[in-house]
Design an enzyme around this catalytic site. Sequence first.
Site, short mmCIF file in Angstrom:
data_model
loop_
_atom_site.label_atom_id
_atom_site.label_comp_id
_atom_site.label_asym_id
_atom_site.label_seq_id
_atom_site.Cartn_x
_atom_site.Cartn_y
_atom_site.Cartn_z
CE LYS A 232 32.69 38.84 45.97
NZ LYS A 232 31.48 38.85 45.22
NE ARG B 59 36.54 48.03 42.20
CZ ARG B 59 35.55 47.14 42.32
NH1 ARG B 59 34.32 47.45 42.02
NH2 ARG B 59 35.80 45.93 42.73
CD GLU C 131 27.56 37.25 41.71
OE1 GLU C 131 28.21 38.25 41.35
OE2 GLU C 131 27.30 36.31 40.97
P1 ATP Z 1 34.45 41.30 42.90
O1 ATP Z 1 34.75 41.73 41.52
O2 ATP Z 1 35.63 41.21 43.79
O3 ATP Z 1 33.59 40.08 42.94
P2 ATP Z 1 32.06 42.72 43.23
O4 ATP Z 1 31.82 44.19 43.25
O5 ATP Z 1 31.60 41.97 42.07
O6 ATP Z 1 33.58 42.50 43.52
P3 ATP Z 1 30.04 42.06 45.08
O7 ATP Z 1 29.88 40.83 45.87
O8 ATP Z 1 29.07 42.31 44.01
O9 ATP Z 1 31.50 42.02 44.51
O10 ATP Z 1 30.18 43.34 46.01
C1 ATP Z 1 29.39 43.64 47.12
C2 ATP Z 1 29.55 45.10 47.43
O11 ATP Z 1 30.91 45.41 47.70
C3 ATP Z 1 29.12 45.97 46.27
O12 ATP Z 1 28.29 47.00 46.76
C4 ATP Z 1 30.40 46.49 45.71
O13 ATP Z 1 30.22 47.76 45.15
C5 ATP Z 1 31.30 46.53 46.94
N1 ATP Z 1 32.71 46.40 46.57
C6 ATP Z 1 33.29 45.40 45.88
N2 ATP Z 1 34.59 45.65 45.67
C7 ATP Z 1 34.86 46.86 46.25
C8 ATP Z 1 36.03 47.68 46.37
N3 ATP Z 1 37.21 47.31 45.86
N4 ATP Z 1 35.91 48.85 47.03
C9 ATP Z 1 34.75 49.22 47.57
N5 ATP Z 1 33.60 48.51 47.49
C10 ATP Z 1 33.65 47.34 46.83
MG MG Z 2 30.63 40.58 41.22
#
Ligand code: ATP
Ligand code: MG
Length: 538
Positions: A262, A252, A28
């Site tokens: 983020k 994760r 995102e």
């Molecule tokens: P954040 O909470 O940091 O925004 P998010 O999962 O909401 O993380 P996205 O932009 O939706 O962020 O993530 C893109 C991809 O990265 C998704 O497929 C998510 O599962 C993966 N991802 C995010 N954080 C991790 C992590 N700590 N370990 C492995 N994969 C991750």
């Molecule tokens: Mg997110």
Amino acid sequence: MGNFIEEIIDADLAAGREKEIITRFPPEPNGYLHIGHAKSICLNVGMAKKYGGKCNLRFDDTNPVKEEDEFVQSIIEDVKWLGWQGDVYFASDYFPVMYEAAVRLIKKGLAYVDDVTAEQMKEMRGTLTEAGKESKNRNRPIAESLALFEDMKNGKVADGALVLRAKIDMASPNMNMRDPIIYRVVRAHHHRQGDKWCVYPMYDFAHPIEDAVENISHSICTLEFEDHRPLYDWVLRECEFPHPPHQYEFARLNIARTIMSKRYLKKLVDEGFVSGWDDPRMPTIAGLRRRGYTPSAIRTFCERIGVAKANSEVEEGQLESCIREELNATAARAMAVLDPLPLVLDNVPDDFCETLTTEINPQAENGGTREITLTKTVYIERDDFAVVPPPKYKRLVVDGTVRLKSAYIVKCTGYEGSAEHPTCVHCELIAGTKSGEDNSGIKVKGVIHWVNKNAKKACVRLYDYLLIADDSNPDFNARLNADSLIEKEALVEDVLANSKKSESFQFLRQGYFCRDSKEGGLVFNRIVGLKDAYNAKK
Ligand code: ATP
Ligand code: MG
């Protein structure tokens, strides 16, 4: 040995269920990528590469409020830097497909427009042991829902006044299946679509459709989406997508002392705790890059931690080891004095100037040598000299000897200033003790680094983790490390003035440092220390 995703892919290929492996990385665009995302990128790109398929970079830009173009650009840069190649897609380009799919559900009697508020929705949802309550609008005539959904799309409905819900099962043991919202009214500006859309799909509805449109074969996400998988499958089945993709979940990445959200990283940027998303302390890809991490070190880390189905926390030292091992083999050695104290060789002429040879990298095959110059006055590290030495001290003391790295053994004859704060050390150079040609038989306990009178002033930044080690308080605010950045006015060998931005060195006895990529002057960031603090603890 393959990970469990590879086993799934192998089985799918063997059974003829899939012909081409297409994965995706779907961030995102609401912030910069962090090291957790790197794990997902390495896995998705790795699978595509291994099986000769492809990995799409797809922006999950379905929430207009938090998304910005700056984040889109940074994400593309970071993913490329990590080794991804492929096509960029935007989920928002599929809004027409999603809208059509929602209309199809309404027509099938599988979706309805509701006027519940978020609060009512929560109340009526039920609990794990109790079924939810059906909304009075659940059996609204299809024609009525179609008309209202169109009004929602056309901007005739206020934000939050109406929602479109999937009609699944209010008694399902899986809360995600209790008539989830699939569309809501948001009359906000979208970074790509402008004001074209007044309705936006929810993640659980949008994501499976995005995967289907791109013919994703294996949709790999993190474990928290495991409970959403039945909804993922329901959407694809009921919207009648042929050859629907499948979702697989992995653990994760969590690293000790490392913020992996983020949202919270954005807070640190917005509140000025760090200098920006690429502050070298940030666990963002941009921060790690500026710190001096390489794509290969990050990929090695992701390989070593592996892909598992259970969440766990990785020691912070593991990421450090990967860059330390790499730079040990590749980085040129240089000398920098972070806390300079002058040392004068009293028994040589004022214009003394001797060219010596030093190794560029003793760890590298054919690492080569270069010249350095010894002058009458040199600078040593303040704590390499002690008037009152602590026990087992192996460096310079009055009447003691030490070797100046790649040069001569020197003997200390005295000092100026106070015992607590000496201002200059006086020594004599011992003839016949030149490095590599020393037959004197004199044994010294220590070898210390130094720079000559032509050394250049440089700003050296010593970084530590943004969080203190004590994790008993789960609140990040209480764990912020006030000493995460220490700046030193150092003296570095004059050749370092010719170094390139982003070039990395081992500063002897100090650690690995990278010339800052942004600052104009001579600024070096400490990437990592020489010793593995994590393994040393054990
Ligand atoms: P954040 O909470 O940091 O925004 P998010 O999962 O909401 O993380 P996205 O932009 O939706 O962020 O993530 C893109 C991809 O990265 C998704 O497929 C998510 O599962 C993966 N991802 C995010 N954080 C991790 C992590 N700590 N370990 C492995 N994969 C991750
Ligand atoms: Mg997110």
